[in-house]
Design a protein around this motif. Structure first.
Motif, PDB file in Angstrom:
ATOM      1  N   ARG A   1       0.835  -1.196   0.000  1.00 31.50           N
ATOM      2  CA  ARG A   1       0.000   0.000   0.000  1.00 31.50           C
ATOM      3  C   ARG A   1       0.867   1.242   0.000  1.00 31.50           C
ATOM      4  NH1 ARG A   1      -2.566   0.779   5.944  1.00 31.50           N
ATOM      5  NH2 ARG A   1      -2.867   2.840   5.116  1.00 31.50           N
ATOM      6  N   GLN A   2       0.257   2.374  -0.138  1.00 30.80           N
ATOM      7  CA  GLN A   2       0.960   3.652  -0.092  1.00 30.80           C
ATOM      8  C   GLN A   2       1.189   4.044   1.369  1.00 30.80           C
ATOM      9  OE1 GLN A   2       1.960   5.602  -2.745  1.00 30.80           O
ATOM     10  NE2 GLN A   2       2.930   6.972  -1.295  1.00 30.80           N
ATOM     11  N   TRP A   3       2.431   4.311   1.731  1.00 31.09           N
ATOM     12  CA  TRP A   3       2.765   4.732   3.093  1.00 31.09           C
ATOM     13  C   TRP A   3       3.162   6.198   3.081  1.00 31.09           C
ATOM     14  CZ3 TRP A   3       1.247   1.570   6.694  1.00 31.09           C
ATOM     15  CH2 TRP A   3       1.177   0.203   6.434  1.00 31.09           C
ATOM     16  N   ASP A   4       2.571   6.984   3.978  1.00 33.97           N
ATOM     17  CA  ASP A   4       2.957   8.389   4.115  1.00 33.97           C
ATOM     18  C   ASP A   4       4.218   8.521   4.965  1.00 33.97           C
ATOM     19  OD1 ASP A   4       0.668   9.484   2.706  1.00 33.97           O
ATOM     20  OD2 ASP A   4      -0.507   8.825   4.442  1.00 33.97           O
ATOM     21  N   GLY A   5       4.384   7.621   5.924  1.00 33.15           N
ATOM     22  CA  GLY A   5       5.542   7.668   6.794  1.00 33.15           C
ATOM     23  C   GLY A   5       6.013   6.278   7.171  1.00 33.15           C
ATOM     24  N   VAL A   6       7.306   6.154   7.367  1.00 36.42           N
ATOM     25  CA  VAL A   6       7.900   4.896   7.819  1.00 36.42           C
ATOM     26  C   VAL A   6       8.728   5.214   9.054  1.00 36.42           C
ATOM     27  CG1 VAL A   6       9.459   3.001   7.271  1.00 36.42           C
ATOM     28  CG2 VAL A   6       7.970   3.937   5.492  1.00 36.42           C
ATOM     29  N   LEU A   7       8.314   4.634  10.165  1.00 39.57           N
ATOM     30  CA  LEU A   7       9.033   4.807  11.413  1.00 39.57           C
ATOM     31  C   LEU A   7       9.976   3.615  11.586  1.00 39.57           C
ATOM     32  CD1 LEU A   7       7.681   5.962  14.761  1.00 39.57           C
ATOM     33  CD2 LEU A   7       9.098   3.933  14.664  1.00 39.57           C
ATOM     34  N   ILE A   8      11.245   3.912  11.792  1.00 40.98           N
ATOM     35  CA  ILE A   8      12.213   2.859  12.085  1.00 40.98           C
ATOM     36  C   ILE A   8      12.634   3.055  13.533  1.00 40.98           C
ATOM     37  CG2 ILE A   8      14.401   1.776  11.490  1.00 40.98           C
ATOM     38  CD1 ILE A   8      14.088   2.996   8.670  1.00 40.98           C
ATOM     39  N   GLY A   9      12.315   2.082  14.365  1.00 43.30           N
ATOM     40  CA  GLY A   9      12.528   2.194  15.795  1.00 43.30           C
ATOM     41  C   GLY A   9      13.993   2.277  16.194  1.00 43.30           C
ATOM     42  N   PHE A  10      14.204   2.816  17.385  1.00 42.23           N
ATOM     43  CA  PHE A  10      15.562   2.995  17.898  1.00 42.23           C
ATOM     44  C   PHE A  10      16.276   1.670  18.134  1.00 42.23           C
ATOM     45  CE2 PHE A  10      18.824   3.943  21.080  1.00 42.23           C
ATOM     46  CZ  PHE A  10      19.489   4.951  20.411  1.00 42.23           C
ATOM     47  N   GLY A  11      15.528   0.619  18.425  1.00 44.15           N
ATOM     48  CA  GLY A  11      16.137  -0.699  18.596  1.00 44.15           C
ATOM     49  C   GLY A  11      16.827  -1.185  17.334  1.00 44.15           C
ATOM     50  N   VAL A  12      16.368  -0.687  16.184  1.00 41.31           N
ATOM     51  CA  VAL A  12      17.002  -1.000  14.895  1.00 41.31           C
ATOM     52  C   VAL A  12      18.071   0.043  14.578  1.00 41.31           C
ATOM     53  CG1 VAL A  12      16.609  -1.233  12.400  1.00 41.31           C
ATOM     54  CG2 VAL A  12      14.939  -2.169  14.012  1.00 41.31           C
ATOM     55  N   ARG A  13      17.737   1.314  14.736  1.00 41.10           N
ATOM     56  CA  ARG A  13      18.648   2.399  14.349  1.00 41.10           C
ATOM     57  C   ARG A  13      19.839   2.559  15.274  1.00 41.10           C
ATOM     58  NH1 ARG A  13      14.675   5.470  15.468  1.00 41.10           N
ATOM     59  NH2 ARG A  13      16.010   7.042  16.407  1.00 41.10           N
ATOM     60  N   GLY A  14      19.631   2.416  16.580  1.00 38.37           N
ATOM     61  CA  GLY A  14      20.686   2.740  17.532  1.00 38.37           C
ATOM     62  C   GLY A  14      21.454   1.555  18.056  1.00 38.37           C
ATOM     63  N   ASN A  15      21.153   0.400  17.557  1.00 36.19           N
ATOM     64  CA  ASN A  15      21.733  -0.830  18.081  1.00 36.19           C
ATOM     65  C   ASN A  15      22.873  -1.298  17.167  1.00 36.19           C
ATOM     66  OD1 ASN A  15      22.248  -3.450  18.930  1.00 36.19           O
ATOM     67  ND2 ASN A  15      20.097  -3.935  19.269  1.00 36.19           N
ATOM     68  N   PRO A  16      24.127  -1.172  17.597  1.00 31.92           N
ATOM     69  CA  PRO A  16      25.243  -1.533  16.728  1.00 31.92           C
ATOM     70  C   PRO A  16      25.240  -2.999  16.287  1.00 31.92           C
ATOM     71  CG  PRO A  16      26.041  -0.869  18.911  1.00 31.92           C
ATOM     72  CD  PRO A  16      24.561  -0.695  18.906  1.00 31.92           C
ATOM     73  N   ARG A  17      24.573  -3.864  17.028  1.00 31.13           N
ATOM     74  CA  ARG A  17      24.547  -5.290  16.664  1.00 31.13           C
ATOM     75  C   ARG A  17      23.674  -5.555  15.433  1.00 31.13           C
ATOM     76  NH1 ARG A  17      26.528  -9.154  19.491  1.00 31.13           N
ATOM     77  NH2 ARG A  17      24.792 -10.559  19.208  1.00 31.13           N
ATOM     78  N   VAL A  18      22.841  -4.596  15.044  1.00 33.79           N
ATOM     79  CA  VAL A  18      21.962  -4.831  13.892  1.00 33.79           C
ATOM     80  C   VAL A  18      22.130  -3.747  12.823  1.00 33.79           C
ATOM     81  CG1 VAL A  18      20.280  -6.215  15.177  1.00 33.79           C
ATOM     82  CG2 VAL A  18      19.973  -3.740  15.036  1.00 33.79           C
ATOM     83  N   THR A  19      23.321  -3.172  12.735  1.00 35.53           N
ATOM     84  CA  THR A  19      23.586  -2.110  11.758  1.00 35.53           C
ATOM     85  C   THR A  19      23.317  -2.578  10.327  1.00 35.53           C
ATOM     86  OG1 THR A  19      25.189  -1.040  13.196  1.00 35.53           O
ATOM     87  CG2 THR A  19      25.358  -0.555  10.840  1.00 35.53           C
ATOM     88  N   GLU A  20      23.752  -3.770   9.997  1.00 36.56           N
ATOM     89  CA  GLU A  20      23.531  -4.281   8.636  1.00 36.56           C
ATOM     90  C   GLU A  20      22.032  -4.415   8.349  1.00 36.56           C
ATOM     91  OE1 GLU A  20      24.536  -8.233   5.957  1.00 36.56           O
ATOM     92  OE2 GLU A  20      25.759  -7.819   7.709  1.00 36.56           O
TER      93      GLU A  20
END
Length: 125
Positions: free
Chosen positions: A68-87
């Motif tokens: 569907r069409q998304w107006d916004g995509v939120l990427i949580g801090f657990g993904v963004r700020g966590n060095p173990r999941v950078t890739e």
């Protein structure tokens, strides 16, 4: 319904969250995610949560982004700020750019701060 937002994050019990921060227990994260969903929906956003792990089939994310069409995509801090999941974070960002063109990126700083980010990027519905 107001602007559509898909929130992409790790499940509260994903091991990398506990390794990353001792204050973000699965219970605290789940309560924050539940509060965020209620707050965003209560404010008029069409809010959908997608919890996915780096170990899962990534096609599930792509299917949701293309569905569907998304107006916004939120990427949580657990993904963004966590060095173990950078890739994994890089893969998420590139998938959003490819499969949800035009969607605004929304960022939070805690499991219950997503409404603030939504209001920054998308007009209050």
């Amino acid at each position: 319904m107001g602007p559509s937002i898909i929130a992409i994050g790790l499940p509260p019990d994903h091991p990398s969250i506990a390794e990353f921060s001792s204050i973000w227990t699965p219970q605290v994260v789940r309560m924050g995610l539940d509060k965020t969903a209620a707050d965003c929906k209560g404010a008029g956003y069409d809010y959908v949560e997608l919890l996915i792990t780096p170990e899962e089939d990534f096609n599930r994310l792509i299917k949701e982004l293309k569905g569907r069409q998304w107006d916004g995509v939120l990427i949580g801090f657990g993904v963004r700020g966590n060095p173990r999941v950078t890739e994994f974070f890089e893969k998420v960002v590139n998938a959003v750019a490819e499969h949800a063109p035009g969607a605004k990126f929304i960022f939070n700083h805690s499991p219950d701060s997503s409404l603030e980010g939504a209001r920054r990027q998308l007009p209050n519905p």
